[in-house]
Design a protein around this motif. Structure first.
Motif, PDB file in Angstrom:
ATOM      1  N   ILE A  23     -32.778 -90.778 -54.142  1.00 36.28           N
ATOM      2  CA  ILE A  23     -32.010 -89.556 -54.199  1.00 36.28           C
ATOM      3  C   ILE A  23     -32.929 -88.115 -54.091  1.00 36.28           C
ATOM      4  CG2 ILE A  23     -30.564 -88.113 -55.898  1.00 36.28           C
ATOM      5  CD1 ILE A  23     -29.233 -90.636 -54.519  1.00 36.28           C
ATOM      6  N   CYS A  24     -34.239 -88.287 -54.158  1.00 36.69           N
ATOM      7  CA  CYS A  24     -34.955 -87.261 -54.235  1.00 36.69           C
ATOM      8  C   CYS A  24     -35.158 -86.802 -52.841  1.00 36.69           C
ATOM      9  CB  CYS A  24     -36.644 -87.266 -54.615  1.00 36.69           C
ATOM     10  SG  CYS A  24     -37.615 -86.155 -54.709  1.00 36.69           S
ATOM     11  N   PRO A  25     -34.941 -85.206 -52.498  1.00 39.29           N
ATOM     12  CA  PRO A  25     -34.860 -84.790 -51.285  1.00 39.29           C
ATOM     13  C   PRO A  25     -36.105 -84.644 -50.709  1.00 39.29           C
ATOM     14  CG  PRO A  25     -34.249 -82.975 -52.659  1.00 39.29           C
ATOM     15  CD  PRO A  25     -34.376 -84.359 -53.500  1.00 39.29           C
ATOM     16  N   VAL A  26     -37.060 -84.330 -51.674  1.00 39.78           N
ATOM     17  CA  VAL A  26     -38.519 -84.378 -50.887  1.00 39.78           C
ATOM     18  C   VAL A  26     -39.581 -85.377 -51.207  1.00 39.78           C
ATOM     19  CG1 VAL A  26     -38.272 -81.742 -51.238  1.00 39.78           C
ATOM     20  CG2 VAL A  26     -39.035 -82.931 -53.142  1.00 39.78           C
ATOM     21  N   GLY A  27     -39.265 -86.464 -51.728  1.00 40.37           N
ATOM     22  CA  GLY A  27     -40.024 -87.747 -51.945  1.00 40.37           C
ATOM     23  C   GLY A  27     -40.918 -87.475 -52.911  1.00 40.37           C
ATOM     24  N   ALA A  28     -40.560 -86.785 -53.923  1.00 44.59           N
ATOM     25  CA  ALA A  28     -41.462 -86.658 -55.115  1.00 44.59           C
ATOM     26  C   ALA A  28     -41.582 -87.772 -55.987  1.00 44.59           C
ATOM     27  CB  ALA A  28     -41.174 -85.264 -55.691  1.00 44.59           C
ATOM     28  N   LEU A  29     -40.682 -88.612 -56.004  1.00 40.76           N
ATOM     29  CA  LEU A  29     -40.738 -90.064 -56.949  1.00 40.76           C
ATOM     30  C   LEU A  29     -41.210 -90.970 -55.986  1.00 40.76           C
ATOM     31  CD1 LEU A  29     -37.328 -89.617 -58.636  1.00 40.76           C
ATOM     32  CD2 LEU A  29     -39.474 -89.284 -59.792  1.00 40.76           C
ATOM     33  N   THR A  30     -42.068 -91.647 -56.859  1.00 39.29           N
ATOM     34  CA  THR A  30     -42.605 -92.937 -56.135  1.00 39.29           C
ATOM     35  C   THR A  30     -42.500 -94.171 -57.426  1.00 39.29           C
ATOM     36  OG1 THR A  30     -44.862 -92.472 -56.728  1.00 39.29           O
ATOM     37  CG2 THR A  30     -44.128 -92.103 -54.669  1.00 39.29           C
ATOM     38  N   GLN A  31     -42.501 -95.283 -56.889  1.00 44.29           N
ATOM     39  CA  GLN A  31     -42.303 -96.312 -57.899  1.00 44.29           C
ATOM     40  C   GLN A  31     -43.157 -97.643 -57.313  1.00 44.29           C
ATOM     41  OE1 GLN A  31     -38.375 -98.557 -58.194  1.00 44.29           O
ATOM     42  NE2 GLN A  31     -38.788 -98.726 -60.343  1.00 44.29           N
ATOM     43  N   ASP A  32     -43.915 -98.096 -58.156  1.00 47.29           N
ATOM     44  CA  ASP A  32     -44.894 -99.123 -58.078  1.00 47.29           C
ATOM     45  C   ASP A  32     -44.147-100.659 -58.596  1.00 47.29           C
ATOM     46  OD1 ASP A  32     -46.878-101.087 -57.328  1.00 47.29           O
ATOM     47  OD2 ASP A  32     -48.047-100.256 -58.936  1.00 47.29           O
ATOM     48  N   GLY A  33     -43.443-101.161 -57.581  1.00 51.50           N
ATOM     49  CA  GLY A  33     -42.912-102.561 -58.149  1.00 51.50           C
ATOM     50  C   GLY A  33     -41.674-102.345 -58.985  1.00 51.50           C
ATOM     51  N   HIS A  35     -42.152-100.934 -62.206  1.00 50.86           N
ATOM     52  CA  HIS A  35     -42.570 -99.694 -63.172  1.00 50.86           C
ATOM     53  C   HIS A  35     -41.716 -98.545 -63.105  1.00 50.86           C
ATOM     54  CE1 HIS A  35     -45.989-102.238 -64.124  1.00 50.86           C
ATOM     55  NE2 HIS A  35     -46.246-102.400 -62.744  1.00 50.86           N
ATOM     56  N   ALA A  36     -41.848 -97.930 -64.370  1.00 50.16           N
ATOM     57  CA  ALA A  36     -41.116 -96.604 -64.153  1.00 50.16           C
ATOM     58  C   ALA A  36     -41.579 -95.674 -62.895  1.00 50.16           C
ATOM     59  CB  ALA A  36     -41.379 -96.120 -65.344  1.00 50.16           C
ATOM     60  N   PRO A  37     -40.836 -94.716 -62.453  1.00 50.47           N
ATOM     61  CA  PRO A  37     -41.190 -94.031 -61.534  1.00 50.47           C
ATOM     62  C   PRO A  37     -42.221 -92.856 -61.898  1.00 50.47           C
ATOM     63  CG  PRO A  37     -38.988 -93.308 -62.296  1.00 50.47           C
ATOM     64  CD  PRO A  37     -39.289 -94.689 -62.889  1.00 50.47           C
ATOM     65  N   VAL A  38     -43.069 -92.475 -60.956  1.00 54.11           N
ATOM     66  CA  VAL A  38     -44.023 -91.421 -61.215  1.00 54.11           C
ATOM     67  C   VAL A  38     -43.528 -90.260 -60.295  1.00 54.11           C
ATOM     68  CG1 VAL A  38     -46.293 -90.925 -60.663  1.00 54.11           C
ATOM     69  CG2 VAL A  38     -45.746 -93.223 -61.469  1.00 54.11           C
ATOM     70  N   VAL A  39     -43.518 -89.032 -60.955  1.00 57.43           N
ATOM     71  CA  VAL A  39     -43.485 -87.876 -60.286  1.00 57.43           C
ATOM     72  C   VAL A  39     -44.645 -87.197 -59.764  1.00 57.43           C
ATOM     73  CG1 VAL A  39     -42.267 -85.622 -60.662  1.00 57.43           C
ATOM     74  CG2 VAL A  39     -41.454 -87.564 -62.016  1.00 57.43           C
ATOM     75  N   ASP A  40     -44.556 -86.610 -58.448  1.00 55.26           N
ATOM     76  CA  ASP A  40     -45.699 -85.967 -58.007  1.00 55.26           C
ATOM     77  C   ASP A  40     -45.336 -84.441 -58.153  1.00 55.26           C
ATOM     78  OD1 ASP A  40     -47.191 -84.382 -56.295  1.00 55.26           O
ATOM     79  OD2 ASP A  40     -47.664 -85.958 -54.807  1.00 55.26           O
ATOM     80  N   ILE A  43     -45.217 -81.788 -55.488  1.00 56.86           N
ATOM     81  CA  ILE A  43     -44.054 -81.895 -54.322  1.00 56.86           C
ATOM     82  C   ILE A  43     -42.774 -81.483 -55.024  1.00 56.86           C
ATOM     83  CG2 ILE A  43     -42.586 -83.386 -52.678  1.00 56.86           C
ATOM     84  CD1 ILE A  43     -45.419 -85.311 -52.407  1.00 56.86           C
ATOM     85  N   CYS A  44     -42.429 -81.895 -56.253  1.00 56.69           N
ATOM     86  CA  CYS A  44     -41.330 -81.778 -57.019  1.00 56.69           C
ATOM     87  C   CYS A  44     -40.691 -80.259 -57.033  1.00 56.69           C
ATOM     88  CB  CYS A  44     -41.327 -82.372 -58.165  1.00 56.69           C
ATOM     89  SG  CYS A  44     -39.828 -82.277 -59.161  1.00 56.69           S
ATOM     90  N   ILE A  45     -39.312 -80.199 -56.416  1.00 60.58           N
ATOM     91  CA  ILE A  45     -38.829 -78.747 -56.420  1.00 60.58           C
ATOM     92  C   ILE A  45     -37.930 -78.662 -57.635  1.00 60.58           C
ATOM     93  CG2 ILE A  45     -39.098 -78.423 -53.845  1.00 60.58           C
ATOM     94  CD1 ILE A  45     -35.951 -79.477 -53.581  1.00 60.58           C
ATOM     95  N   LYS A  46     -38.067 -79.526 -58.556  1.00 62.34           N
ATOM     96  CA  LYS A  46     -37.189 -79.278 -59.853  1.00 62.34           C
ATOM     97  C   LYS A  46     -35.775 -78.963 -59.277  1.00 62.34           C
ATOM     98  CE  LYS A  46     -41.474 -78.167 -61.249  1.00 62.34           C
ATOM     99  NZ  LYS A  46     -42.430 -78.216 -60.297  1.00 62.34           N
ATOM    100  N   CYS A  47     -35.147 -79.710 -58.539  1.00 64.58           N
ATOM    101  CA  CYS A  47     -33.715 -79.487 -58.384  1.00 64.58           C
ATOM    102  C   CYS A  47     -32.802 -80.228 -59.098  1.00 64.58           C
ATOM    103  CB  CYS A  47     -33.535 -80.092 -56.900  1.00 64.58           C
ATOM    104  SG  CYS A  47     -33.554 -81.745 -56.734  1.00 64.58           S
ATOM    105  N   GLY A  48     -33.342 -81.205 -59.876  1.00 64.84           N
ATOM    106  CA  GLY A  48     -32.476 -82.018 -60.874  1.00 64.84           C
ATOM    107  C   GLY A  48     -31.702 -83.379 -60.077  1.00 64.84           C
ATOM    108  N   LYS A  49     -31.904 -83.354 -59.076  1.00 57.98           N
ATOM    109  CA  LYS A  49     -30.938 -84.536 -58.555  1.00 57.98           C
ATOM    110  C   LYS A  49     -31.030 -85.907 -59.109  1.00 57.98           C
ATOM    111  CE  LYS A  49     -29.487 -82.320 -54.162  1.00 57.98           C
ATOM    112  NZ  LYS A  49     -29.630 -82.448 -52.515  1.00 57.98           N
TER     113      LYS A  49
END
Length: 62
Positions: A23-33, A35-40, A43-49
């Motif tokens: 859902i993240c429009p800028v690719g600020a969330l990543t996930q390894d396997g 595990h809980a997502p990690v926020v960059d 990159i995050c624009i704090k849009c709340g989506k």
């Protein structure tokens, strides 16, 4: 005060692919396997989506 996206690990089941990552429009969330997502924060624009989309409320914009 600037908002910040926080991952609440205790709310994240960590047993599936996080639906909010796509859902993240800028690719600020990543996930390894599963595990809980990690926020960059750089990159995050704090849009709340992602926080609005997370069914477990593990992503919170505060």
């Amino acid at each position: 005060m600037e908002k910040r996206l926080k991952v609440i690990i205790d709310n994240c089941p960590q047993n599936h692919v996080c639906p909010s990552v796509k859902i993240c429009p800028v690719g600020a969330l990543t996930q390894d396997g599963f595990h809980a997502p990690v926020v960059d924060e750089g990159i995050c624009i704090k849009c709340g989506k992602c926080s609005n989309f997370c069914p477990k409320k593990a992503l919170v914009l505060e």
